[in-house]
Write a protein that holds these residues in place. Sequence first.
Motif, mmCIF file in Angstrom:
data_model
loop_
_atom_site.group_PDB
_atom_site.id
_atom_site.type_symbol
_atom_site.label_atom_id
_atom_site.label_comp_id
_atom_site.label_asym_id
_atom_site.label_seq_id
_atom_site.Cartn_x
_atom_site.Cartn_y
_atom_site.Cartn_z
ATOM 1 N N ALA B 2 64.217 25.948 36.488
ATOM 2 C CA ALA B 2 62.943 26.861 36.573
ATOM 3 C C ALA B 2 62.802 26.780 38.551
ATOM 4 C CB ALA B 2 61.856 26.157 36.271
ATOM 5 N N ARG B 5 57.322 26.267 42.273
ATOM 6 C CA ARG B 5 56.397 27.082 43.021
ATOM 7 C C ARG B 5 55.162 26.444 43.397
ATOM 8 N NH1 ARG B 5 56.280 29.399 37.370
ATOM 9 N NH2 ARG B 5 58.007 30.485 37.294
ATOM 10 N N ASP B 8 48.165 27.242 44.136
ATOM 11 C CA ASP B 8 47.257 27.869 44.932
ATOM 12 C C ASP B 8 46.116 26.798 45.467
ATOM 13 O OD1 ASP B 8 45.697 29.916 46.212
ATOM 14 O OD2 ASP B 8 44.483 30.231 44.296
ATOM 15 N N ILE B 68 51.002 32.104 48.094
ATOM 16 C CA ILE B 68 50.121 33.095 47.201
ATOM 17 C C ILE B 68 49.431 34.060 47.828
ATOM 18 C CG2 ILE B 68 48.302 32.951 45.483
ATOM 19 C CD1 ILE B 68 50.036 31.089 44.141
ATOM 20 N N GLU B 72 49.284 38.374 47.620
ATOM 21 C CA GLU B 72 47.969 39.088 47.391
ATOM 22 C C GLU B 72 48.033 40.300 48.285
ATOM 23 O OE1 GLU B 72 45.043 36.288 46.869
ATOM 24 O OE2 GLU B 72 45.598 35.564 44.813
ATOM 25 N N PRO B 81 47.739 45.435 40.915
ATOM 26 C CA PRO B 81 47.179 44.189 40.317
ATOM 27 C C PRO B 81 48.233 42.875 40.915
ATOM 28 C CG PRO B 81 47.497 45.637 38.662
ATOM 29 C CD PRO B 81 48.030 46.179 39.661
ATOM 30 N N LYS B 82 47.315 41.812 41.155
ATOM 31 C CA LYS B 82 48.261 40.748 41.738
ATOM 32 C C LYS B 82 49.141 40.107 40.730
ATOM 33 C CE LYS B 82 43.694 39.479 43.762
ATOM 34 N NZ LYS B 82 42.654 38.531 43.559
ATOM 35 N N ILE B 83 48.710 40.359 39.594
ATOM 36 C CA ILE B 83 49.888 39.615 38.476
ATOM 37 C C ILE B 83 51.072 40.164 38.743
ATOM 38 C CG2 ILE B 83 48.635 40.816 36.629
ATOM 39 C CD1 ILE B 83 50.279 37.375 36.262
ATOM 40 N N ARG B 84 51.020 41.692 38.730
ATOM 41 C CA ARG B 84 52.220 42.418 38.827
ATOM 42 C C ARG B 84 53.160 42.072 40.084
ATOM 43 N NH1 ARG B 84 51.696 42.574 34.670
ATOM 44 N NH2 ARG B 84 50.264 43.802 33.278
ATOM 45 N N TYR B 86 53.308 39.119 41.323
ATOM 46 C CA TYR B 86 53.277 37.866 41.274
ATOM 47 C C TYR B 86 54.710 37.827 40.367
ATOM 48 C CZ TYR B 86 52.657 33.065 40.279
ATOM 49 O OH TYR B 86 52.564 31.447 40.529
ATOM 50 N N GLU B 87 54.651 38.616 39.010
ATOM 51 C CA GLU B 87 55.543 38.751 38.130
ATOM 52 C C GLU B 87 56.860 39.092 39.150
ATOM 53 O OE1 GLU B 87 54.177 41.849 35.895
ATOM 54 O OE2 GLU B 87 54.076 40.383 34.065
ATOM 55 N N THR B 90 58.274 36.180 41.214
ATOM 56 C CA THR B 90 58.750 34.958 40.482
ATOM 57 C C THR B 90 59.911 35.320 39.592
ATOM 58 O OG1 THR B 90 57.482 35.306 38.519
ATOM 59 C CG2 THR B 90 56.354 33.729 40.310
ATOM 60 N N PHE B 91 60.074 36.549 39.697
ATOM 61 C CA PHE B 91 61.354 36.919 38.779
ATOM 62 C C PHE B 91 62.703 36.756 39.547
ATOM 63 C CE2 PHE B 91 64.559 39.921 37.310
ATOM 64 C CZ PHE B 91 64.331 39.711 35.854
#
Lengths: 673, 220
Positions: B2, B5, B8, B68, B72, B81-84, B86-87, B90-91
């Motif tokens: 993994a 990371r 925050d 982070i 953002e 969106p932030k999560i998109r 972030y995905e 991390t990918f």
Amino acid sequence: MPKLKVDGVEIEVPQGATVLQACELAGKEIPRFCYHERLAIAGNCRMCLVEVKPGPPKPQASCALPAADNQEIFTMTPMVKKAREGVMEFLLINHPLDCPICDQGGECDLQDQSIAYGKGHSRYDENKRAVTEKYMGPVVKTVMTRCIQCTRCIRFMDQVAGVEDLGAIGRGEDMEITSYLEHALGSELSGNVIDLCPVGALTSKPYTFEARPWELRKVPAIDVTDGVGTNIRLDVRGRDVMRALPRINEDVNEEWAHDKTRYVVDGLTRGRLDRPWLRENSKLRQATWEEAFAKIAEIAAEAKDSVAAVAGDLVDVETMYAAKQLLAALGSTLIEGRQTGLAYDASNLAAVNFNTTIAGIETADAILLVGTNPRWEASLVNTRIRKAVLAGAKVFAIGPEVDLTYKVQWLGDDLSLLHKLPKDATDAFKDAQRPAVIVGGAAIKTPAGQAASLALVKTLDLIRDGWNGFNVLHTVAARTGGLMLGYAQDGGMASLAQKAPKLLFLLGADEADLAPFAKSFKVYLGHHGDKGAHAADVILPGAAYSEKHGIHVNLEGRVQYSEKAVDAPGDAREDWSILRALSDVLGQRLPFDSFGELRARLFADHPEFAEPGLVPFVWAPPKIDAPKIGKGTEVAYPIKDFYLTNPIARASATLQRCSAELLHGQDFAEAAE
Amino acid sequence: MAAKRLPDTPEIRERWGSFAWTKDNAAEARKVVDRYPPGRQQSAVIPLLDLAQRQIGAETNTQGWLPIPVIEYVAAFLDMPKIRAYEVATFYTMFNLVPVGRHHVQVCGTTPCMLRGSDDVLAACYVRGMKKGHTTGDGLFTLTEVECLGVCANAPMVQINDENYEDLTFDSMTAILDALAAGQAPKPGPQVERQTSAPEGGPTTLQAMVKENHDYRGEW
């Protein structure tokens, strides 16, 4: 309309159907985890493999394969069986064997399908992957090791709720579903991901380790926390309502329910009125039913016909009917249901109804919101509007800007805009085939507002063949039923106060401003010790919505029947029986001795309640003489706190926490785990 | 393994909360966004995250990473969106979610490289005090073992920053690291006598073609 064969049976399926849907139409069961009728197709669990001819000589994922002419599909061949067993084995590689301590146990798709389609034994000696729990807020508990990464929750938040808070981070074996930086999910629909989760990764936090599904009695009921009338199922164990889950009703709630619907039930056991109370020397004391009734009889003898009744937000039609009959027997017609002081003209019910219907609004192509925040006032109407927007509808709104989860063109919060809409809006409505206006309580507060809203019917051409685009959005469950029974005085609560009734019945009315009734003797008939009970002189403990059969009419005029799930606690009784017993003491015996007789009377007087379904209101809007709306008349939405709109919700620990955490920014994240 | 990371934290917010494009990068970011149709600006998320990582690299004299607040910032820049964002961050393993050193040494340890001696390459790194997943105390090197980078014909190989170094041995790897530590730029590509992935020591077929054009058709 492709024609194809499923296991040798020829069927015709609609254009655009998938092979999975074709198999279902043919009556075949196809196991699946990631596929969901109301979400976009993902095709990542691979459980729905079938054999398709013509095609490559390997099983294919039926959920993502379009049905085509002359296909031959086999769902029971050895190849399919082996493929399913293989997929199931892969899914179980990292899935823990903790069903005995898992809340999903007994209602788990993975459990059921591994019994039906799995191998029955394991070949794995290796260690399983473990994933840390993620914080997702006050209603969703996570055990992420159980996650099989179907991504239903992500797709729900993205496509239905419109709040993109969930995502999959990492890749491969390290992929994890999480909310952004483990913040609480910021959607009032977040509880639905619990139902969508096919395994026990996302479970209900307040319901953790409370009950097993096979212990629960399931009672169909109607939700009363807003005007939508969400069809719910109350799961009951013993005397307690353990949880509320949505039932499927395509016309009303599809299969969703918002968090208030789900978690209001834990308020049903807190702050309850379970015995009568009597005010003596300005202090409430416990009393017997006889004492309470005797006191009311004493006052009533003095009051004669100076009696009024105010119906609360959660009451059923039967209670309102019984109270109306009692007042009529006493010689009064002073009944009112709009307890916050709204006084719009309700002489024509169609003019204050959601005429487009909840399901209909998703086909609208231009929508104007006037003084309403549908996300809070009727969350499941908001999801329909969102669907319309995704299909290309344009939405304009008059009111303070809020996040409605879709693109809205805000026209400003000046209500006088109704007289002269900006050109953008009028142009969009000119081209629209199915225009709709949704008017909220904030807009019809004044006669001028109601008149201007009704005027839009003409100027925007809202009523066409088979289409009525004029909608009033009521925020409470009892409203439409109350209006049908006449719980609306000219002038509303203000005129009621002017008549200064000597005796005032509060039927679960907790939102009303009771200051103008300081001189009235107040009888509170309800189930929670909230604002109404605090002000009352006599408290008669009644039943909450889960504790009585009841008819509720939702905001589109749909009559729905709710069933009794449990008995009311302590000395509390069903409201109609209290009113019946009281009528006896007052010497005006109501003509029904059982609930059946009450309903028979009700149906005789108001046949529209006798059949569940939409009541056809005739469109005949009243002529309202009103001045123009003054420039700069600001609009304020009626709901200030989504989670605490009624006495049961205010008693619910879960909803109190939702309010504190999600609306007022209090931090619970660390205390929680 | 993994990817690590950083959480925050207020410190990271404090340090990177005010991140903004430099003037050049702002122009570059606009250029990238303009490659996509209007309304599809989200497609630019990968190049922009890379640009942000490089900007931070330039600022901190390292290979850069993505705190982070910076993810953002990119999400807000692309109105997504932030999560998109972030995905995405991390990918892809090329995005560093923890700070790295001046040189990011990514040793391939997948089968072909392993068979051809990636253990020796790693040993050369260990000798210099590197540890997998860590940055050396002087901030010079970060060592990561990565999966196949697609240079199997020149195994074993290592990617350092934006360059590949191929056909390595313990000695040649040591020489490269020494050169980097001394601030020089070693020659990228094969470290043996070889042109890209052509045979070592010159061609083994079509030898007549080496000096001049040759017509083989008569010999078929």
